[in-house]
Enzyme design. Structure first.
Site, PDB file in Angstrom:
ATOM      1  N   HIS A 169       0.850  -1.192   0.000  1.00 61.64           N
ATOM      2  CA  HIS A 169       0.000   0.000   0.000  1.00 61.64           C
ATOM      3  C   HIS A 169       0.887   1.244   0.000  1.00 61.64           C
ATOM      4  CE1 HIS A 169      -3.288   2.585   0.437  1.00 61.64           C
ATOM      5  NE2 HIS A 169      -3.904   2.076   1.491  1.00 61.64           N
ATOM      6  N   TYR A 181      -0.420   7.248   3.172  1.00 65.12           N
ATOM      7  CA  TYR A 181       0.293   6.385   4.123  1.00 65.12           C
ATOM      8  C   TYR A 181       1.798   6.569   3.951  1.00 65.12           C
ATOM      9  CZ  TYR A 181      -4.104   4.244   5.491  1.00 65.12           C
ATOM     10  OH  TYR A 181      -5.365   4.036   5.979  1.00 65.12           O
ATOM     11  N   GLY A 225     -14.729   4.492  -7.095  1.00 62.21           N
ATOM     12  CA  GLY A 225     -16.129   4.852  -7.230  1.00 62.21           C
ATOM     13  C   GLY A 225     -16.796   4.298  -8.471  1.00 62.21           C
ATOM     14  N   GLY A 235     -14.685  -1.388  -3.758  1.00 59.27           N
ATOM     15  CA  GLY A 235     -14.541  -1.386  -2.312  1.00 59.27           C
ATOM     16  C   GLY A 235     -15.868  -1.255  -1.603  1.00 59.27           C
TER      17      GLY A 235
END
Length: 264
Positions: free
Chosen positions: A69, A74, A193, A214
């Site tokens: 990731h 992050y 999306g 997701g």
């Protein structure tokens, strides 16, 4: 992150001591971000080793592969961007230096797993977590070109229309899967999306090889069947996404037989 989520209440770490704007989810609700502690140069190899150990643990646990990731603000993403990385050592400054941490992590993980069992996720156009860069295209063109040499399972790209928790108007000029199609030599997954119809369209256009879902998958545990039948979808409840009990995780209903028959 936040000290309340860290061992012994320590500060979260970052490439540089710069606090992102906004709020972070904690066990006590949303809290303002704090200024993180800049990692010392000698600490970074230890974190690279931790990524390798995490990959090893995943293999022992029976997973089929792992995804690194490096998106959404992050730690690896923070090192890539010059807005959050002000370092002057070998992990800061030039694009090559800022990408060094990610490349070292990919090298560590692909010594544990065959490269065709490893993916990398990037969000080139996302400003979530106060991410920004003075030359996004040059940065991510370099990163994606470097990833070519690993022959990974896939490159996972978050589309520009995803900004944090919100979906904005699609920017055809953003750094999405279409942009990297001619740069990356392997399989590309696009996320952001997507509806059933949007996902089918992007595959037909050839901009990506796979589409990731997701929120729709959280709310619809049988999403592939629903897509195949063009069946109605459960609506997701965002208030249950971060922490809590089974609500919003394991309690969404499957499509029942009567609905399947009516749909067919």
């Amino acid at each position: 992150s936040h000290p309340s989520l860290q061992p012994n209440g320590e500060l979260p770490v970052a490439p540089s001591a710069i606090a992102p704007e906004g709020m972070v989810n904690t066990f006590s609700g949303e809290q303002p971000y704090v200024t993180p502690r800049a990692l010392e140069t000698e600490e970074i190899p230890m974190i690279v080793e931790q990524y390798g150990q995490a990959a090893h643990n995943a293999k022992l646990a029976g997973f089929d592969g792992v995804e690194i990731h490096s998106a959404n603000g992050y730690l690896l993403d923070q090192f890539l961007h010059d807005g959050s990385n002000k370092r002057t050592d070998q992990y800061g400054g030039s694009i090559e230096n800022r990408a060094r941490f990610l490349i070292e992590v990919v090298e560590a993980v692909t010594t544990v797993w065959d490269a065709d069992k490893v993916g990398v996720r990037l969000s080139p156009s996302s400003n979530f977590g106060s991410m920004f860069d003075s030359d996004l295209e040059a940065l991510f063109n370099y990163v994606v070109s470097e990833l070519n040499r690993f022959n990974l399972a896939y490159l996972h790209i978050v589309e520009p229309r995803i900004q944090g928790h919100t979906i904005v108007e699609d920017d055809e000029n953003g750094l999405g899967a279409r942009h990297f199609r001619s740069i990356y030599h392997g399989t590309i997954i696009t996320a952001g999306g997507y509806s059933r119809e949007m996902g089918e369209a992007v595959l037909e256009q050839g901009d990506a090889d796979l589409v990731a879902y997701g929120r729709l998958f959280i709310a619809n545990p049988d999403l592939p069947k629903r897509f195949a039948l063009n069946a109605p979808l459960n609506q997701y409840d965002r208030s249950t996404f971060y922490g809590g009990d089974e609500r919003g995780y394991t309690d969404y209903p499957f499509l029942d037989e009567s609905e399947i028959l009516m749909t067919v």
